[in-house]
Design a protein around this motif. Structure first.
Motif, PDB file in Angstrom:
ATOM      1  N   HIS A 131       0.802  -1.140   0.054  1.00 22.15           N
ATOM      2  CA  HIS A 131      -0.026  -0.046  -0.050  1.00 22.15           C
ATOM      3  C   HIS A 131       0.869   1.316  -0.093  1.00 22.15           C
ATOM      4  CE1 HIS A 131      -2.907  -2.945   1.293  1.00 22.15           C
ATOM      5  NE2 HIS A 131      -3.809  -2.207   0.715  1.00 22.15           N
ATOM      6  N   TYR A 182      -8.143   8.607   3.974  1.00 22.01           N
ATOM      7  CA  TYR A 182      -6.870   8.714   3.218  1.00 22.01           C
ATOM      8  C   TYR A 182      -5.984   9.699   2.806  1.00 22.01           C
ATOM      9  CZ  TYR A 182      -8.515   3.785   2.333  1.00 22.01           C
ATOM     10  OH  TYR A 182      -8.798   2.540   2.484  1.00 22.01           O
ATOM     11  N   ILE A 216      -4.912   1.528   6.227  1.00 21.45           N
ATOM     12  CA  ILE A 216      -4.856   0.500   5.018  1.00 21.45           C
ATOM     13  C   ILE A 216      -6.528   0.249   4.932  1.00 21.45           C
ATOM     14  CG2 ILE A 216      -4.388  -1.762   4.404  1.00 21.45           C
ATOM     15  CD1 ILE A 216      -1.598  -0.981   5.432  1.00 21.45           C
ATOM     16  N   ASN A 314       4.161   0.188  -3.870  1.00 26.02           N
ATOM     17  CA  ASN A 314       3.606   1.174  -4.620  1.00 26.02           C
ATOM     18  C   ASN A 314       4.281   2.447  -4.141  1.00 26.02           C
ATOM     19  OD1 ASN A 314       2.067   3.280  -5.795  1.00 26.02           O
ATOM     20  ND2 ASN A 314       0.128   2.540  -4.854  1.00 26.02           N
ATOM     21  N   ILE A 318      -0.978   5.201  -0.696  1.00 27.76           N
ATOM     22  CA  ILE A 318      -2.564   4.969  -0.652  1.00 27.76           C
ATOM     23  C   ILE A 318      -3.079   6.344  -0.333  1.00 27.76           C
ATOM     24  CG2 ILE A 318      -2.734   2.595  -0.633  1.00 27.76           C
ATOM     25  CD1 ILE A 318      -3.713   2.994   2.365  1.00 27.76           C
ATOM     26  N   SER A 320      -4.165  10.240  -0.335  1.00 24.12           N
ATOM     27  CA  SER A 320      -4.529  11.172  -1.286  1.00 24.12           C
ATOM     28  C   SER A 320      -3.773  12.555  -1.092  1.00 24.12           C
ATOM     29  CB  SER A 320      -6.146  11.567  -1.267  1.00 24.12           C
ATOM     30  OG  SER A 320      -6.375  12.191  -0.262  1.00 24.12           O
TER      31      SER A 320
END
Length: 558
Positions: A131, A182, A216, A314, A318, A320
């Motif tokens: 994540h 997020y 998460i 990643n 995650i 934003s």
């Protein structure tokens, strides 16, 4: 002179530990010269003989000396004033020694190292990487002496890469960031990198501080992060470097602000840009949340980046980019000054308001808690700030136990025209030797009372019975010109039950804690020591420090 000698011997121990081999006087003399100490070979041998006698070094024939386990322990716990300054310098040194080449993805990076008892924690840890809640895709699993270790890339690696490319990067804070839907909102807790013996993120790495798994699963929670500033003239270059780091699996950027713009509630100076990076220990803290036992060490060693294994990762977390309104970060010293200003205690009449800590226990546990506290006071009255307590009713089936906060003394002095400033909160080691601080955190730059950090990390051992206790204590500073008047007040409030661990002379160190020139220091026991003993006795207690102002008349003697 003794303090200067101690500094030199600590530096010799530091050199021996960093090289981890037998070293002779000539080599040590040369290394000391590089570090600003002019010490010839004969003088080095003299100092090493003292270290031999103390058991901190061992002579190996004619080859030289090695550091012993006792020496390593002394290096970790010894001159705390040196450790406080050295902590930040250590980060700068590690940043300088990073050799990661972005074009080849090879070279040294800084790694966090954690021992782990259960390797099945790997599933939790690796899900955090998936994540993007980590600094890098690379990780290393090793085993030494039947102990399993996990190594993750430390966020300070990015500062080192910036520095190698001519960008001044100044790590300022480590702490905890609140995430909502997020989106990172604001720092809710932080400690300044300067003037602390414990690295900021390590201070917040204890169980119960983070909720990464909640982030998460639901987008809401708390994650570890750090904060630095860079010159605005280098912002475009920094963005390019971060983009290139992404290509080799290093990410973790939470937010980069505009020049002079506050970032996640932290104010940024004019002409500078604030940059927040996720903490490299985030995957490890998530494993703690999941019930696994880890011993987390930050920025602990260098590792070749290419030697580490790659995970599914990643580079863009995650999280934003939504901009949510953030409250400006508040610091505990601001709260302290306002509470000090409300102290009205009159040292002549023993009447007025004082600052208290209030911790809550269930009503059915109150008698047991008070029995523990009374026994502690009978055996170790010096561990108490004062000889009094009060009970505070709560509507939720709990009772508050109020103890006197040491900041009351600062308030009393201030009301009488004497400037008294709390400078450090720490853990005081009391054994058969002279008591000394083994951990210190400056009140300046901290959003939380450091004593709460030490309690959460279980760093105290009170009334152990084995001759070695670790108690909460604090250090306060007063201009030396006011010393005689301050001493008169200390004598008087002593009759009201206030206790002092030590009162220094001008420019004298207090239990290895450094006092500014033209000031004297005094040390007080933490008002939460009796509450910590209740906690150590497995009685559930909700600890609250520097909680509120109360009238002294409501307090009764233990």
């Amino acid at each position: 002179m003794k303090q200067e000698t101690d500094l030199k011997m600590m530096e010799i121990l530091r050199i021996l530990k960093s090289e981890d081999k037998v070293l002779g006087a000539k080599y040590i003399s040369n290394e000391l010269r590089k570090r600003g100490y002019s010490l010839g070979e004969r003088a080095v041998r003299y100092h090493m003989r003292i270290l031999d006698e103390k058991g901190f070094t061992e002579k190996i024939g004619h080859k030289g000396r090695i550091i012993t386990q006792e020496g390593i322990k002394e290096l970790n716990n010894g001159l705390i004033f040196d450790q406080v300054d050295f902590s930040y310098s250590r980060f700068q040194e590690k940043m300088y020694n990073i050799s990661l080449d972005i074009s080849t993805a090879k070279g040294l990076i800084i790694a966090n190292i954690s021992s782990i008892n259960q390797l099945d924690a790997k599933d939790t840890i690796e899900s955090v990487f998936e994540h993007g809640l980590a600094v890098s895709k690379n990780i290393s699993y090793t085993k030494e002496d039947d102990v399993d270790f996990i190594k993750t890339v430390c966020g300070t690696t990015i500062d080192g890469v910036f520095q190698k490319n001519g960008i001044i990067s100044r790590p300022s804070y480590g702490g905890l960031v609140k995430v909502e839907d997020y989106a990172p909102v604001e720092f809710v807790e932080q400690i300044a990198y300067k003037k602390t013996s414990i690295t900021p993120l390590e201070a917040f790495s204890g169980k119960g501080n983070t909720s990464i798994l909640d982030v998460i699963s639901s987008g809401d929670g708390i994650i570890p992060a750090n904060f630095r500033t860079i010159p605005m003239t280098k912002q475009d270059q920094a963005k390019k470097i971060l983009a290139n780091l992404n290509k080799i699996g290093i990410g973790g950027l939470i937010k980069m602000g505009q020049p002079g713009e506050s970032v996640l509630g932290i104010n940024v100076p004019e002409g500078m840009v604030g940059v927040s990076i996720i903490g490299g220990i985030t995957p490890l803290c998530a494993a703690q949340e999941d019930g696994y036992d880890l011993n987390i060490k930050l920025a602990d060693e260098f590792v070749n980046y290419e030697s580490m294994s790659s995970l599914e990762y990643n580079v863009k977390p995650i999280l934003s980019n939504a901009n949510k309104e953030a409250k400006n970060v508040s610091f505990v010293l601001e709260k302290i000054f306002n509470l000090m200003s409300q102290v009205t205690f009159d040292y002549n009449t023993f009447e007025g308001d004082i600052i208290t800590n209030i911790s809550y226990v269930d009503k059915q546990n109150l008698d047991e808690a008070l029995e523990i506290i009374n026994k502690l006071y009978k055996d170790y009255p010096q561990y108490f700030m004062g000889d009094k307590y009060a009970l505070v009713d709560d509507n939720d089936g709990k009772v508050g136990i109020a103890t006197i906060c040491s900041l009351t003394v600062d308030g009393i002095l201030t009301n009488n025209g004497i400037v008294s400033i709390p400078i450090y909160s720490g853990v005081l080691d009391i054994d058969n030797r002279q008591p000394r601080f083994i951990e210190l955190i400056s009140y300046t730059g901290s959003s939380v009372d450091p004593h709460e950090i030490f309690l959460k990390k279980d760093m105290c051992d009170i009334a152990t019975g084995n001759g070695s206790d670790k108690i909460l204590a604090s250090v306060h500073s007063v201009p030396y010109v006011a010393r005689d008047d301050a001493l008169d007040i200390f004598d008087t409030i002593g009759d009201a039950g206030f206790n002092f661990l030590d009162i220094g002379k001008p420019n004298e160190y207090i239990y290895n804690s450094k006092i500014d020139m033209y000031h004297f220091g005094y040390a007080t026991a933490g008002g939460l020591n009796p509450i910590e003993k209740v906690k150590e006795s497995d009685v559930c207690v909700d600890v609250k420090s520097i909680e509120k102002i109360m009238d002294f008349k409501y307090f009764e003697t233990f």
